[in-house]
Write a protein that holds these residues in place. Sequence first.
Motif, short mmCIF file in Angstrom:
data_model
loop_
_atom_site.label_atom_id
_atom_site.label_comp_id
_atom_site.label_asym_id
_atom_site.label_seq_id
_atom_site.Cartn_x
_atom_site.Cartn_y
_atom_site.Cartn_z
N THR A 58 -51.63 72.19 14.17
CA THR A 58 -52.43 72.97 13.23
C THR A 58 -52.38 74.47 13.53
OG1 THR A 58 -53.88 71.09 12.78
CG2 THR A 58 -54.72 73.27 12.21
N PRO A 59 -52.62 74.92 14.77
CA PRO A 59 -52.45 76.36 15.02
C PRO A 59 -51.02 76.83 14.83
CG PRO A 59 -52.92 75.17 17.07
CD PRO A 59 -53.16 74.22 15.95
N SER A 60 -50.04 75.96 15.06
CA SER A 60 -48.65 76.34 14.82
C SER A 60 -48.41 76.55 13.33
CB SER A 60 -47.70 75.25 15.35
OG SER A 60 -47.83 75.09 16.74
N ALA A 61 -48.97 75.67 12.50
CA ALA A 61 -48.84 75.81 11.05
C ALA A 61 -49.49 77.11 10.57
CB ALA A 61 -49.47 74.61 10.35
N GLN A 62 -50.64 77.44 11.15
CA GLN A 62 -51.32 78.68 10.77
C GLN A 62 -50.49 79.90 11.16
OE1 GLN A 62 -54.93 77.94 12.93
NE2 GLN A 62 -55.90 76.81 11.25
N ALA A 63 -49.84 79.83 12.32
CA ALA A 63 -49.01 80.94 12.76
C ALA A 63 -47.79 81.11 11.86
CB ALA A 63 -48.57 80.73 14.21
N LEU A 64 -47.17 80.00 11.44
CA LEU A 64 -46.03 80.10 10.54
C LEU A 64 -46.44 80.63 9.17
CD1 LEU A 64 -43.90 76.90 11.25
CD2 LEU A 64 -43.62 79.21 12.14
N GLN A 65 -47.63 80.24 8.73
CA GLN A 65 -48.12 80.75 7.45
C GLN A 65 -48.25 82.27 7.48
OE1 GLN A 65 -51.45 82.08 6.92
NE2 GLN A 65 -51.04 82.46 4.75
N ALA A 66 -48.72 82.80 8.61
CA ALA A 66 -48.86 84.25 8.73
C ALA A 66 -47.50 84.94 8.67
CB ALA A 66 -49.57 84.59 10.04
N ILE A 67 -46.49 84.34 9.30
CA ILE A 67 -45.14 84.90 9.23
C ILE A 67 -44.63 84.90 7.80
CG2 ILE A 67 -42.74 84.52 9.92
CD1 ILE A 67 -43.81 83.39 12.57
N LEU A 68 -44.79 83.78 7.11
CA LEU A 68 -44.32 83.67 5.73
C LEU A 68 -45.03 84.66 4.81
CD1 LEU A 68 -44.10 79.80 5.61
CD2 LEU A 68 -42.17 81.36 5.22
N ARG A 69 -46.33 84.79 5.00
CA ARG A 69 -47.09 85.75 4.18
C ARG A 69 -46.59 87.17 4.42
NH1 ARG A 69 -52.35 85.60 6.53
NH2 ARG A 69 -51.49 87.20 7.88
#
Length: 324
Positions: A58-69
Amino acid sequence: MRAPDFWQKDTLLARALTPLSWIWRAGAAWKIATSTAFHPGCKIICLGNFTVGGAGKTPSAQALQAILRNLGHTPHFLSRGYGGTLPGPHQVNLTTDTARDVGDEPLLLARHAPAWISRDRAAGARAIKAAGADVIIMDDGLQNPSVIKDLGIVVIDGATGFGNGRVMPAGPLRETIKSGFSKVRAAIIIGADQTGIRHHISPHVAVFGARICAQNPDDFKNTNVVAFAGIGRPEKFYQSLRDCDANIVATRDFADHHMYKPGDIKELQDLAHHHGAHLVTTEKDLVRLPFALQHDIKTLRIALEFDDLPGVTKMIETVLANGA
């Protein structure tokens, strides 16, 4: 679920249970052979793990979302919604949905970007594409053959690695290490590699180190707390609190994804009162508490930070531009 201790060692019991793991593996092979894979027409990045229990997806998914954004994309999350009752496809609503509806992890993800739950992952991917996303981040699903992934990433807990290396029920693995690495092109190792994980990683797989960082450590410095958690490895949470210089006077462990009942809360409140301490839990546990109590219990907020953020960003840019 809580992993049994023997999953970390190659014991006689683990070896005795190995024939049962062949049944598990045969079932997985049958599922793959009888499934028709689907791609929704937008990029799919799938974060998963090879083992049962929490690894830090879950924190990994949140970190990837920030990169994509930051790259200018419009990512949505897709989760099975484990622990929830809604089958989906359903977009998570933070105002009306509870953990009993959609599960705990989708509620955390929805704080960062639109999050969807769907037991039928292909149907969920279709709904997300129709809603306007150009990238789907699947939180878990490496072992699900119904959706074609553009990028598979395995998340690994550096402290526990792959346990005894055996497949359930003889060990913690959902599939063999060889099979798992055939599905991914990157690995995220969270924390120090204490079990020699890198020796198992295929040459074609990019490896990125990462760490979980507390976002509000000063809230707990020199503070008496009663800590409780219903996650895969509660001891990781307790150690994070100690790293914040919290004084843990008592702990209480619950089953992973435990839905808290009034009796649980009363017991915890009495324990905290007895010690003159604050109740503190994880963000994932907090969303499984009644709304009325969520403001009265402290949480340790966390985020994942990559050791090589430019490297992760470059990999994602390459996949989005060229496919996997």
